[in-house]
Design an enzyme around this catalytic site. Structure first.
Site, PDB file in Angstrom:
ATOM      1  N   ASN A 185       2.289  -9.457  -9.134  1.00  0.00           N
ATOM      2  CA  ASN A 185       3.674  -9.171  -8.761  1.00  0.00           C
ATOM      3  C   ASN A 185       4.059 -10.091  -7.616  1.00  0.00           C
ATOM      4  OD1 ASN A 185       4.502  -6.698 -10.414  1.00  0.00           O
ATOM      5  ND2 ASN A 185       2.447  -6.198  -9.647  1.00  0.00           N
ATOM      6  N   GLU A 186       4.652 -11.198  -7.985  1.00  0.00           N
ATOM      7  CA  GLU A 186       5.011 -12.214  -7.004  1.00  0.00           C
ATOM      8  C   GLU A 186       6.271 -11.783  -6.249  1.00  0.00           C
ATOM      9  OE1 GLU A 186       2.914 -14.242  -6.408  1.00  0.00           O
ATOM     10  OE2 GLU A 186       2.061 -15.289  -8.112  1.00  0.00           O
TER      11      GLU A 186
END
Ligand code: F6R
Length: 643
Positions: free
Chosen positions: A161-162
């Site tokens: 989850n950037e």
């Protein structure tokens, strides 16, 4: 029952426990997982674990394997769900997370294969959405995740989850951030080979687990960890959303914790014992915050910035400023091997012996050059006897293309030497291997050796720029590296013995090494521990009594002046020599040169850090230099030698 947070932890929004070493932390986490698994066995129920990959959980998995082997912990009632997988990689691919889990955990324990779930990286694009929904459904059907293990990426990602990932995000396909791809470049032998997409559980999926355990080791995680733990909850740092979870615990080592307020500004979170180091730290950070030279700090500056207590203990700003200014001034020296015939009472290095035996350890080629090429050059110019020992060959870091180029060069050469059929055979074998090799197949021992030769040639060329005697440039090729690969290195006594024997042979007056704050499973982290063990074994030998051990900075994090015990200034010309030396490690240059200026290549980072350190000294009111290389005394050596 959890104790309440202490006064020092008041800024932390995730309960954080700091350990001296990751080993202690993983023992605790593994023991609590084992308790859960056994409790569920007694109740004939399953335990559902959320698992992560990467360097961080490797030690935890080793401890779980040990519990299985030595303490008969069975995993038959365990169901696992992995956080993520690279999109486009088949399960048997050496860099796929499925493969990682097999090698690091699953193949060593008795978890039933039907119980393990790792996202499938080969799902056709049109089916990804349905597949991800099904992954979530399976988690729910299994009763939800009991404990989710997490690492944190330097972008602040959890799973993949950037930044930009919302708090409600679910399992889905994502594009990987540039920094994440750069961090993975080593595993994939070049950033260009790192997949651009991945399938990952979402932040919302992770937050649904009953318990979360975030692990982090090494100083490269320190800055982002502070943002996650103490900063506002924001999707620019997805790990900060962990603050919302009622049962999230963070277990970190001292290096990863070093940016937390309780360590960075301990005086802001409670009473402190004003040691000389802490005083220096407080004055330097006050001057930096106020953008004032140390000598211009006033009583009011201290009083208005939470440092009144310091003035009470030390008297007036006037005397304190002078004291700290002098301390900083005394760290600066153009004589890293000591200044002969000079009063050395205020110098970091003793004057005698005038000509020193210096032993410099580079974990991989380029590490020592990045940290101290200018100082190496200086030491040589001052006629010290410098032995430079590369601990590993660094052959894992050579892209295939570099090997192809070297083979082509040698082939041209062997046209003139038809008699050398053996050499020609070997070149043919290497070409053959490279031609047949799928992009991520492992290199044969012969190819690894060949790639090692490339790095050795580069290293020698760079040492020549520094004027080093090539007879004293040694390649140790430590077995832990030659027999292993990233995340799977296992050092043994053989490694320590090789270092110990070298030390015994040289009997150095000075040793330089790096890696004290590095991620413990990294090459420099392992190398640092090996050197430390070797030195412990030499502890009683006479030469050790006067041997100073200096740590040089990695290019990851510039040290603040308060942390520096020796600052070696570089003139513009010396900085140019350093860059020339670094450029000779050509196989280590980015494979995407047009992005070079933004890509934070290691030598750019080293140059920037050296310049930034000089600017920091300048702003504190000390002399203005072009660049500075920085060194810290190793605590153990300081205690032993008093130097
Ligand atoms: C891996 C994962 C990632 C890593 C993170 C840290 O499954 O989900 O979030 O935990 O990138 O990686 P390492 O541990 O290699 O520093």
């Amino acid at each position: 029952m959890d104790s309440l947070p202490s006064e020092a932890e008041q800024h932390e929004r995730i309960r954080t426990t700091v350990f001296q070493s990751p080993d202690e932390a993983v023992r605790l986490v593994a023991a609590s997982l084992a308790r859960l698994i056994r409790r569920r066995q007694d109740e004939s129920r399953t335990a559902v674990l959320g698992l992560a990959t990467g360097s961080t959980p490797v030690k935890l998995y080793r401890e779980l394997i040990r519990l299985h082997r030595d303490e008969r912990l069975s995993f038959r009632n365990v169901v696992t769900f992995n956080l993520d997988e690279y999109y486009g990689l088949p399960p048997h691919h050496p860099e796929s997370y499925r493969h990682f889990m097999e090698v690091q955990l699953f193949s060593h324990i008795d978890v039933p294969l039907d119980n393990v779930h790792v996202p499938d990286g080969l799902i056709p694009r049109s089916e990804v959405f349905a597949y991800c929904q099904e992954y979530e459904r399976k988690m729910l059907a299994a009763g939800g995740i009991d404990v989710q293990i997490l690492g944190i990426g330097r972008t602040g990602h959890i799973g993949f989850n950037e930044p930009g990932s919302g708090i409600d995000s679910r399992t889905r396909m994502v594009a990987l951030d540039r920094l994440t791809r750069r961090d993975a470049a080593r595993d994939f032998r070049g950033e260009a080979n790192v997949p651009a997409y991945a399938i990952t559980m979402g932040v919302g999926t992770i937050l649904r687990a009953k318990e979360l355990v975030l692990l982090a080791w090494g100083e490269s995680k320190a800055a982002i960890l502070r943002e996650a733990i103490e900063g506002p909850q924001t999707d620019t740092v997805p790990a900060s959303f962990l603050q919302r979870h009622a049962s999230c615990r963070c277990y970190v080592d001292e290096a990863a914790a070093s940016e937390l307020t309780r360590f960075r500004f301990p005086w802001k979170v409670g009473p402190v014992e004003w040691t000389p180091e802490l005083i220096r730290k407080a004055v330097v950070s006050l001057a930096s915050d106020l953008k004032k030279p140390v000598l211009r700090l006033r009583d009011e500056d201290y009083a208005e910035n939470g440092l009144a207590a310091l003035l009470v203990e030390t008297g007036s700003a006037y005397s304190l400023n002078i004291r700290i200014f002098n301390e900083l001034q005394h760290t600066i020296t153009g004589w890293p091997g000591g200044k002969p015939n000079a009063d050395d009472s205020n110098r970091p290095v003793p004057a005698n012996p005038a000509q020193k035996r210096v032993l410099v350890f580079g974990p991989e080629p380029l590490d020592a050059e990045l940290g101290m090429a200018g100082t190496l050059h200086r030491l040589r110019r001052h006629q010290h006897e410098v032995t430079f020992a590369y601990l590993t060959s660094g052959n894992l870091g050579v892209p295939d293309n570099e090997a192809r180029m070297a083979i082509s060069l040698l082939n041209e050469l062997s046209v003139d030497r038809p008699a050398d059929t053996q050499g020609k055979d070997r070149l043919d074998q290497l070409s053959d291997e490279l031609e047949k090799k799928a992009p991520f197949d492992e290199d044969s021992p012969m190819l690894r050796q060949f790639k090692g030769l490339i790095r050795k040639a580069e290293a020698r060329a760079s040492c020549q720029v520094l004027g080093l005697d090539l007879e004293k440039v040694l390649f140790q090729d430590l077995p832990f590296y030659e027999k292993g690969r990233y995340r799977q290195f296992k050092s043994t006594d053989e490694d320590v013995t090789a270092i110990r024997e070298l030390c015994r042979r040289i009997r150095p007056d000075q040793i330089y090494i790096t890696g004290s704050g590095a991620e413990p499973g990294s090459v420099s982290g392992i190398s640092y521990r090996l050197v430390t063990s070797a030195l412990e074994e030499c502890g009683a030998e006479p030469w050790m009594k006067a041997c100073q051990v200096w740590l040089y900075a990695s290019s990851e994090r510039p040290w603040s002046p308060h942390e520096i015990n020796m600052a070696v200034p570089l003139s513009p010309a010396e900085l140019a020599v350093k860059l020339d030396c670094l450029f000779h490690h050509r196989s280590q240059r980015s494979q995407t040169p047009f992005l070079g200026t933004q890509s934070g290549e290691s030598w750019q980072q080293a140059e920037n850090n050296n310049r930034a350190t000089a600017q920091r000294y300048d702003r504190l009111g000390l002399a203005e230099y072009e660049a500075i290389e920085s060194f810290r005394r190793q605590k153990e050596s300081e205690a032993r030698t008093g130097l």
